[in-house]
Design a protein around this motif. Structure first.
Motif, mmCIF file in Angstrom:
data_model
loop_
_atom_site.group_PDB
_atom_site.id
_atom_site.type_symbol
_atom_site.label_atom_id
_atom_site.label_comp_id
_atom_site.label_asym_id
_atom_site.label_seq_id
_atom_site.Cartn_x
_atom_site.Cartn_y
_atom_site.Cartn_z
ATOM 1 N N ARG A 155 14.232 7.965 -0.834
ATOM 2 C CA ARG A 155 14.805 7.988 -1.749
ATOM 3 C C ARG A 155 14.763 9.366 -2.849
ATOM 4 N N CYS A 156 13.748 9.800 -2.930
ATOM 5 C CA CYS A 156 13.183 10.816 -3.580
ATOM 6 C C CYS A 156 13.170 12.102 -3.224
ATOM 7 N N ALA A 157 13.404 12.375 -1.899
ATOM 8 C CA ALA A 157 13.368 13.509 -1.322
ATOM 9 C C ALA A 157 14.102 14.560 -2.021
ATOM 10 N N GLY A 158 15.352 14.290 -2.454
ATOM 11 C CA GLY A 158 16.172 15.191 -3.111
ATOM 12 C C GLY A 158 15.482 15.697 -4.479
ATOM 13 N N ALA A 159 14.665 15.045 -4.968
ATOM 14 C CA ALA A 159 13.864 15.566 -6.076
ATOM 15 C C ALA A 159 12.605 16.331 -5.898
ATOM 16 N N ARG A 160 12.634 16.709 -4.569
ATOM 17 C CA ARG A 160 11.520 17.550 -4.020
ATOM 18 C C ARG A 160 9.952 16.842 -4.286
ATOM 19 N N LEU A 183 -7.081 0.582 -10.499
ATOM 20 C CA LEU A 183 -5.899 1.053 -9.906
ATOM 21 C C LEU A 183 -4.649 0.176 -10.378
ATOM 22 N N THR A 184 -3.985 0.322 -11.272
ATOM 23 C CA THR A 184 -3.012 -0.511 -11.982
ATOM 24 C C THR A 184 -1.383 -0.472 -11.067
ATOM 25 N N GLU A 185 -1.357 0.436 -10.322
ATOM 26 C CA GLU A 185 -0.087 0.473 -9.397
ATOM 27 C C GLU A 185 -0.144 1.249 -8.233
ATOM 28 N N SER A 186 0.132 0.732 -7.006
ATOM 29 C CA SER A 186 -0.055 1.489 -5.817
ATOM 30 C C SER A 186 0.875 0.687 -4.705
ATOM 31 N N ALA A 187 1.344 1.628 -3.724
ATOM 32 C CA ALA A 187 2.158 1.077 -2.724
ATOM 33 C C ALA A 187 1.986 2.238 -1.563
ATOM 34 N N ASP A 188 3.004 2.110 -0.602
ATOM 35 C CA ASP A 188 2.769 3.174 0.439
ATOM 36 C C ASP A 188 3.580 4.454 -0.118
ATOM 37 N N ALA A 189 4.731 4.237 -0.870
ATOM 38 C CA ALA A 189 5.371 5.282 -1.475
ATOM 39 C C ALA A 189 6.187 5.035 -2.536
ATOM 40 N N ALA A 190 6.008 6.026 -3.647
ATOM 41 C CA ALA A 190 6.783 5.748 -4.885
ATOM 42 C C ALA A 190 8.378 5.576 -4.580
ATOM 43 N N CYS A 191 8.999 5.382 -5.536
ATOM 44 C CA CYS A 191 10.553 5.140 -5.521
ATOM 45 C C CYS A 191 10.861 4.229 -4.550
ATOM 46 N N VAL A 213 -14.110 0.199 -7.573
ATOM 47 C CA VAL A 213 -13.055 -0.156 -8.094
ATOM 48 C C VAL A 213 -12.709 -1.828 -8.382
ATOM 49 N N LYS A 214 -12.650 -2.017 -9.399
ATOM 50 C CA LYS A 214 -12.518 -3.210 -10.024
ATOM 51 C C LYS A 214 -11.381 -4.051 -9.649
ATOM 52 N N VAL A 215 -10.150 -3.288 -9.973
ATOM 53 C CA VAL A 215 -8.617 -4.236 -9.751
ATOM 54 C C VAL A 215 -7.970 -3.165 -8.879
ATOM 55 N N VAL A 216 -7.121 -3.910 -8.231
ATOM 56 C CA VAL A 216 -6.088 -3.005 -7.401
ATOM 57 C C VAL A 216 -4.525 -4.000 -7.579
ATOM 58 N N ALA A 217 -3.542 -3.421 -7.995
ATOM 59 C CA ALA A 217 -2.458 -4.020 -8.496
ATOM 60 C C ALA A 217 -1.279 -3.347 -7.494
ATOM 61 N N HIS A 218 -0.867 -4.125 -6.701
ATOM 62 C CA HIS A 218 0.208 -3.723 -5.652
ATOM 63 C C HIS A 218 1.642 -3.753 -6.380
ATOM 64 N N ASN A 219 2.250 -2.682 -6.092
ATOM 65 C CA ASN A 219 3.699 -2.696 -6.670
ATOM 66 C C ASN A 219 4.774 -2.693 -5.354
ATOM 67 N N THR A 220 5.344 -3.883 -5.443
ATOM 68 C CA THR A 220 5.579 -5.007 -6.424
ATOM 69 C C THR A 220 5.373 -6.274 -5.727
ATOM 70 N N LEU A 221 5.481 -7.539 -6.389
ATOM 71 C CA LEU A 221 5.388 -8.620 -5.841
ATOM 72 C C LEU A 221 6.807 -9.238 -5.120
ATOM 73 N N ALA A 222 7.772 -8.727 -5.658
ATOM 74 C CA ALA A 222 9.178 -9.291 -5.180
ATOM 75 C C ALA A 222 10.422 -8.354 -5.398
ATOM 76 N N ALA A 223 10.141 -7.052 -5.419
ATOM 77 C CA ALA A 223 11.398 -6.313 -5.895
ATOM 78 C C ALA A 223 11.183 -5.004 -4.973
ATOM 79 N N SER A 224 12.500 -4.550 -4.166
ATOM 80 C CA SER A 224 12.539 -3.204 -3.322
ATOM 81 C C SER A 224 11.601 -3.293 -2.135
ATOM 82 N N ASP A 225 11.608 -2.259 -1.281
ATOM 83 C CA ASP A 225 11.047 -2.395 -0.115
ATOM 84 C C ASP A 225 9.539 -2.341 0.064
ATOM 85 N N TYR A 226 8.814 -2.054 -0.855
ATOM 86 C CA TYR A 226 7.383 -1.975 -0.895
ATOM 87 C C TYR A 226 6.872 -3.306 -1.251
ATOM 88 N N ALA A 227 7.587 -4.265 -1.574
ATOM 89 C CA ALA A 227 7.484 -5.676 -2.267
ATOM 90 C C ALA A 227 6.641 -6.685 -1.274
#
Length: 530
Positions: free
Chosen positions: A300-305, A345-353, A380-394
């Protein structure tokens, strides 16, 4: 003799898999092994994670509703809204989504199964949110804000968190609406929000001042916002929290991937502020150093380089290693500006956007679990995956909350890998990623996570303790996963399937290419796990 040679027991067989393959939970005969072994009883304690180590995000945008990442398979038109603070990204990348239903029995049941956890309610949209104590506020936010968080919706978050054994992490609004004529951040909004939370019987367990200050220019901050302004704001924020919520863990800075590697977030983003400048201006004050990691941005963000990746590389050592490179980058900054503080690590997934099209498939479970294994071992003490239930990385399909492959991976980790991290002593290499933890129940019991990311080679290990085996592999189609050859699926009334594993006698075990296995050994009697 090195510890690797004397204690570990590994043999990597490089023969090509025969036609039809080998069942992922097959034990092979002794003739095909070199006789090396890994003794779980002798693995030493390395470090310990937070009991809520494996956590997840629900974006503030999900709470209030608005334009979020449009599904790849959607045929609905994008909403004619602005870019929601993500500069340079086409409006066609977004689509309106209604507020998440916190009363959903399925959502509650599946989230509860991952508890205890931290629930992070933040994201770019939180930077420009207006908190209204009205139950049904106006549809139009005040000037300088982009959306409204009503008392009713925030109370729903608090109730949901209580029902699923989650502690809340959040961040605060910093947009022009929070500022006086001189541009100074004013704590009025934050003070009202904190007071309402406490009156409602909730609490903020941990908080970042704002979401991703390293990308403030596209995150809703005032025009010209810089490190000096951030430093002034953070000090005022800390004083407020020390006064009104002294038990809240102050996290910071919460910067997004800034590694010097080509896949780091590029410096051309408008309004970028480097983390060293943020930390130097803010001075001491964080209780834990927080950061965000994405190995790339989605299509989705390829156009933003923004940096891209391919599914062909999803099991490569270079791709899987990016998470620890980002950690090393930020750990060095922690050592310089917040020495001795834990890392979250308070936000992570395979790819942003919103994640790439394959984010929900078993292919991404290699990254998901390998990331947990690497970062736990790094301390690392905490790793929070983005997200639980929204978009493709849920973890859950946003349409009907069906568990995706990473949900099943998360559930197995939660049940089998405790907070005490052992040193497996195994150097990471293609086809051989091995992590060891005490099991949550203790009593000397040990669990191994064994990832064979090779597409050709079987991994053979002699394990001298019996136990149970849980091997995940790809289904022939769909987003789920097979456990010991059987598809994982919810039962009647959304009951979770029994995750009992298969009995595994002591001795040689073979791990087929492109499989992920948990091995539990309740009779290992490891002293560190008692």
């Amino acid at each position: 003799m090195t510890r690797d040679a004397s204690v570990l027991a590994l043999a990597l067989l490089t023969a090509t898999m025969p036609a039809g393959g080998v069942q992922p939970f097959t034990t092979i005969p002794p003739a095909s092994s070199s006789g090396l072994r890994l003794d779980a009883a002798t693995l030493p304690l390395l470090t310990e994670t937070d009991p809520r180590f494996q956590s997840y995000n629900i974006e503030m945008l999900e709470v209030v509703g608005g334009a979020f990442w449009k599904p790849y398979d959607s045929d609905r038109a994008a909403q004619p809204e602005d870019d929601a603070g993500h500069g340079g990204i086409s409006a066609t990348a977004y689509q309106y989504r209604p507020p998440i239903d916190f009363s959903s029995r399925r959502l509650i049941a599946l989230a509860r199964a991952l508890g205890p956890a931290y629930l992070r309610v933040s994201g770019t949209w939180a930077n420009s949110i207006y908190f209204s104590q009205d139950e049904t506020p106006s549809d139009q936010p005040p000037p300088g804000f982009k959306n409204i968080l009503s008392a009713k919706r925030w109370r729903a978050v608090l109730d949901f968190a209580r029902s699923v054994d989650a502690e809340i992490i959040t961040s605060f609004a910093i947009s022009p609406g929070t500022r006086n004529a001189a541009g100074d951040w004013m704590p009025d909004q934050a003070r009202r929000w904190l007071a309402f939370t406490q009156r409602s019987g909730g609490r903020i367990a941990a908080a970042e001042f704002m979401n991703e200050p390293s990308m403030a220019g596209i995150g809703g901050a005032p025009k010209g916002y810089d490190a000096v302004a951030y430093g002034h704001d953070f000090k005022r924020f800390k004083a407020l929290m020390d006064d009104l919520s002294p038990t809240t863990i102050l996290l910071g800075p919460g910067s997004a991937t800034e590694t010097p590697r080509p896949w780091g977030m590029p410096p051309h983003l408008p309004g970028a502020i480097a983390t060293p400048d943020l930390m130097a201006a803010a001075g001491p004050g964080v209780d834990a150093f927080s950061y965000h990691h994405y190995g790339a941005a989605s299509l989705r963000c390829a156009g933003a380089r923004l940096p891209q990746t391919r599914i062909e590389d999803a099991l490569s050592e270079e791709w899987l290693g990016r998470t620890i490179e980002t950690y090393d980058h930020y750990a060095a900054l922690r050592d310089r500006y917040a020495p001795g503080k834990p890392v979250w690590l308070t936000e992570s997934a395979d790819a942003a956007c919103g994640g790439n099209p394959w984010s929900g498939s078993f292919t991404d479970s290699f990254r998901y679990l390998d990331q947990l294994g690497r970062l736990a071992r790094a301390g690392v003490k905490v790793v929070a995956h983005n997200t639980l239930a929204a978009s493709d990385y849920a973890l859950l399909d946003p349409r009907d909350l069906t568990p995706k492959a990473n949900y099943w991976a998360a559930l197995l980790w939660h049940r089998l890998m405790g907070s005490k991290v052992l040193d497996s002593g195994v150097p990471i290499r293609m086809g051989m990623h091995i992590y060891a933890h005490c099991r949550p129940e203790g009593h000397g019991s040990v669990s191994l996570l064994i990832i064979n990311n090779s597409d050709r080679a079987r991994l053979v290990i002699d394990l001298p303790h019996d136990g149970r085996r849980y091997t995940l592999s790809a289904p022939t189609a769909g987003q789920g996963a097979l456990l010991n050859g059987t598809i994982l699926a919810l039962g009647a009334s959304d009951r979770l399937p029994p995750l009992t594993g298969s009995a595994r006698p002591a001795g040689l075990a073979s791990f087929a290419p492109r499989t992920i296995s948990f091995i539990t050994m309740p009779r290992a009697n490891n002293p560190a796990c008692r």
